[in-house]
Design an enzyme around this catalytic site. Structure first.
Site, PDB file in Angstrom:
ATOM      1  N   SER A  29       0.858  -1.190   0.000  1.00  0.00           N
ATOM      2  CA  SER A  29       0.000   0.000   0.000  1.00  0.00           C
ATOM      3  C   SER A  29       0.889   1.234   0.000  1.00  0.00           C
ATOM      4  CB  SER A  29      -0.883   0.024   1.256  1.00  0.00           C
ATOM      5  OG  SER A  29      -1.541   1.276   1.361  1.00  0.00           O
ATOM      6  N   TYR A  65      -1.454  -0.097  10.475  1.00  0.00           N
ATOM      7  CA  TYR A  65      -1.676  -0.566   9.095  1.00  0.00           C
ATOM      8  C   TYR A  65      -0.458  -0.239   8.229  1.00  0.00           C
ATOM      9  CZ  TYR A  65      -3.686  -0.861   4.395  1.00  0.00           C
ATOM     10  OH  TYR A  65      -3.926  -1.168   3.081  1.00  0.00           O
TER      11      TYR A  65
HETATM   12  N1  NAP Z   1      -8.673  -0.100  -1.157  1.00  0.00           N
HETATM   13  C1  NAP Z   1      -7.552   0.590  -1.005  1.00  0.00           C
HETATM   14  O1  NAP Z   1      -7.551   1.823  -1.089  1.00  0.00           O
HETATM   15  C2  NAP Z   1      -6.256  -0.127  -0.766  1.00  0.00           C
HETATM   16  C3  NAP Z   1      -5.080   0.601  -0.939  1.00  0.00           C
HETATM   17  C4  NAP Z   1      -3.870  -0.027  -0.731  1.00  0.00           C
HETATM   18  C5  NAP Z   1      -3.841  -1.359  -0.351  1.00  0.00           C
HETATM   19  N2  NAP Z   1      -4.998  -2.035  -0.179  1.00  0.00           N
HETATM   20  C6  NAP Z   1      -4.895  -3.450   0.201  1.00  0.00           C
HETATM   21  O2  NAP Z   1      -5.555  -4.200  -0.799  1.00  0.00           O
HETATM   22  C7  NAP Z   1      -5.969  -5.454  -0.258  1.00  0.00           C
HETATM   23  C8  NAP Z   1      -7.425  -5.676  -0.604  1.00  0.00           C
HETATM   24  O3  NAP Z   1      -8.190  -4.656   0.023  1.00  0.00           O
HETATM   25  P1  NAP Z   1      -9.543  -4.085  -0.596  1.00  0.00           P
HETATM   26  O4  NAP Z   1      -9.437  -2.615  -0.568  1.00  0.00           O
HETATM   27  O5  NAP Z   1      -9.876  -4.798  -1.843  1.00  0.00           O
HETATM   28  O6  NAP Z   1     -10.536  -4.449   0.610  1.00  0.00           O
HETATM   29  P2  NAP Z   1     -11.819  -5.400   0.722  1.00  0.00           P
HETATM   30  O7  NAP Z   1     -12.797  -5.033  -0.317  1.00  0.00           O
HETATM   31  O8  NAP Z   1     -12.220  -5.313   2.149  1.00  0.00           O
HETATM   32  O9  NAP Z   1     -11.214  -6.824   0.435  1.00  0.00           O
HETATM   33  C9  NAP Z   1     -10.389  -7.445   1.367  1.00  0.00           C
HETATM   34  C10 NAP Z   1     -10.326  -8.918   1.061  1.00  0.00           C
HETATM   35  O10 NAP Z   1      -9.411  -9.540   1.968  1.00  0.00           O
HETATM   36  C11 NAP Z   1     -10.094 -10.612   2.576  1.00  0.00           C
HETATM   37  N3  NAP Z   1      -9.573 -10.800   3.916  1.00  0.00           N
HETATM   38  C12 NAP Z   1      -9.349  -9.861   4.869  1.00  0.00           C
HETATM   39  N4  NAP Z   1      -8.858 -10.431   5.984  1.00  0.00           N
HETATM   40  C13 NAP Z   1      -8.786 -11.763   5.710  1.00  0.00           C
HETATM   41  C14 NAP Z   1      -8.372 -12.882   6.440  1.00  0.00           C
HETATM   42  N5  NAP Z   1      -7.929 -12.788   7.707  1.00  0.00           N
HETATM   43  N6  NAP Z   1      -8.419 -14.098   5.847  1.00  0.00           N
HETATM   44  C15 NAP Z   1      -8.857 -14.220   4.581  1.00  0.00           C
HETATM   45  N7  NAP Z   1      -9.274 -13.207   3.845  1.00  0.00           N
HETATM   46  C16 NAP Z   1      -9.238 -11.996   4.413  1.00  0.00           C
HETATM   47  C17 NAP Z   1     -11.568 -10.279   2.541  1.00  0.00           C
HETATM   48  O11 NAP Z   1     -12.322 -11.466   2.484  1.00  0.00           O
HETATM   49  P3  NAP Z   1     -13.268 -12.017   3.666  1.00  0.00           P
HETATM   50  O12 NAP Z   1     -13.805 -10.841   4.409  1.00  0.00           O
HETATM   51  O13 NAP Z   1     -14.294 -12.811   2.914  1.00  0.00           O
HETATM   52  O14 NAP Z   1     -12.369 -12.871   4.469  1.00  0.00           O
HETATM   53  C18 NAP Z   1     -11.667  -9.582   1.195  1.00  0.00           C
HETATM   54  O15 NAP Z   1     -11.823 -10.510   0.160  1.00  0.00           O
HETATM   55  C19 NAP Z   1      -5.666  -5.384   1.240  1.00  0.00           C
HETATM   56  O16 NAP Z   1      -4.444  -6.012   1.520  1.00  0.00           O
HETATM   57  C20 NAP Z   1      -5.549  -3.877   1.486  1.00  0.00           C
HETATM   58  O17 NAP Z   1      -4.761  -3.600   2.614  1.00  0.00           O
HETATM   59  C21 NAP Z   1      -6.214  -1.443  -0.388  1.00  0.00           C
END
Ligand code: NAP
Length: 250
Positions: free
Chosen positions: A138, A151
């Site tokens: 990130s 985070y």
């Molecule tokens: N959105 C942003 O702005 C952004 C920016 C930089 C980085 N990121 C990173 O991108 C990744 C995806 O995030 P997103 O924004 O797409 O969020 P999201 O829509 O909340 O998706 C997160 C995913 O991770 C899964 N997950 C979370 N904790 C888990 C666990 N303990 N075991 C298994 N699965 C788990 C969730 O599935 P379940 O709930 O079904 O388990 C979900 O599929 C993350 O690593 C986040 O830190 C996001």
């Protein structure tokens, strides 16, 4: 012809947001995708969208090593090996230093660092030589936004691990890269705020730091995943690829 015809990919955190979009794109490029997340109905929907010939869902929590064993057990039983591993599951909560609790640290590092580490470690016997490992970092990992301390530290750890693993796996020609999105409009980002109004305010603050002046779309991150997964990035390892609208660049 897809760029990943005949390949096998594993995507964690595929039930939502970035991971879901990446799984759909990897499958569209010809890969068979093993997808995982804790929520069974969302996983079932994803497999139905891609089609059972192209996707296998295994419910699990990446912070629970036995769940990762089940995931890779399913890959092994299918007779496949892994060409692409997108270790993406994770998330966060906003807490300033004075509000940080032991639970918050364990929760954040449990998924983002411990879960990611064992996701990669347990894949090692199944990874083909020449495989591509992609870790979701990130822009927070190299930033200092208030309330993002734990985070951000977890994502800095991810970036650090990718440097070491790129070295440790180079003899097998396995490439390891960190993909660091800027703010992307996902349920995970929206869920950082307690209500819709504060979610809008948070997004406004984040977008103000993005030169392109908007949030990223999950499809834009998925495009970068396909690049790192495919032979088009065959001379790329150990990098942090920012897909961030310029947030950390200018
Ligand atoms: N959105 C942003 O702005 C952004 C920016 C930089 C980085 N990121 C990173 O991108 C990744 C995806 O995030 P997103 O924004 O797409 O969020 P999201 O829509 O909340 O998706 C997160 C995913 O991770 C899964 N997950 C979370 N904790 C888990 C666990 N303990 N075991 C298994 N699965 C788990 C969730 O599935 P379940 O709930 O079904 O388990 C979900 O599929 C993350 O690593 C986040 O830190 C996001």
């Amino acid at each position: 012809m897809g760029r990943l015809d005949g390949r096998t990919a594993v995507v964690t955190g595929a039930t939502s947001g970035i991971g879901r979009a990446a799984a759909v794109r990897l499958a569209a490029e010809g890969a068979h995708v093993f997808v995982t997340g804790r929520r069974e109905p969302e996983l079932r929907d994803l497999v139905a969208e891609i089609g059972e010939a192209g996707a296998t869902g295994v419910v699990g929590d990446v912070a629970v090593p036995a769940d990762l064993d089940r995931l890779y057990g399913a890959v092994r039983e299918s007779g496949r090996r892994v060409d692409v591993l997108f270790a993406n599951a994770g998330g966060g909560e906003i807490k300033r230093l004075e509000d940080v609790t032991e639970r918050h640290v364990d929760f954040t590092f449990g998924a983002n660092v411990k879960g990611l580490l064992f996701t990669v470690q347990k894949a090692l016997p199944l990874l083909n030589d020449g495989a591509s490992v992609i870790l979701t970092g990130s822009t927070a990992g190299s930033g200092g936004n208030e309330g993002f301390g734990v985070y951000s530290a977890s994502k800095a750890a991810v970036r650090s691990l990718s440097r070491t693993w790129a070295n440790e796996l180079k003899a097998r020609n396995i490439r390891v890269n960190t993909l660091s999105p800027g703010p992307v409009d996902t349920p995970g980002l929206t869920g950082l705020a307690p209500d819709a109004e504060r979610a809008r305010a948070l997004k406004d603050v984040l977008v103000a730091g993005v030169p392109l002046g908007r949030m990223g779309r999950t499809e834009e991150i998925a495009d970068a995943v396909v690049f790192l997964a495919s032979d088009q990035s065959s001379f790329v390892t150990g990098i942090e690829l920012f897909v961030d609208g310029g947030q950390r660049q200018v």
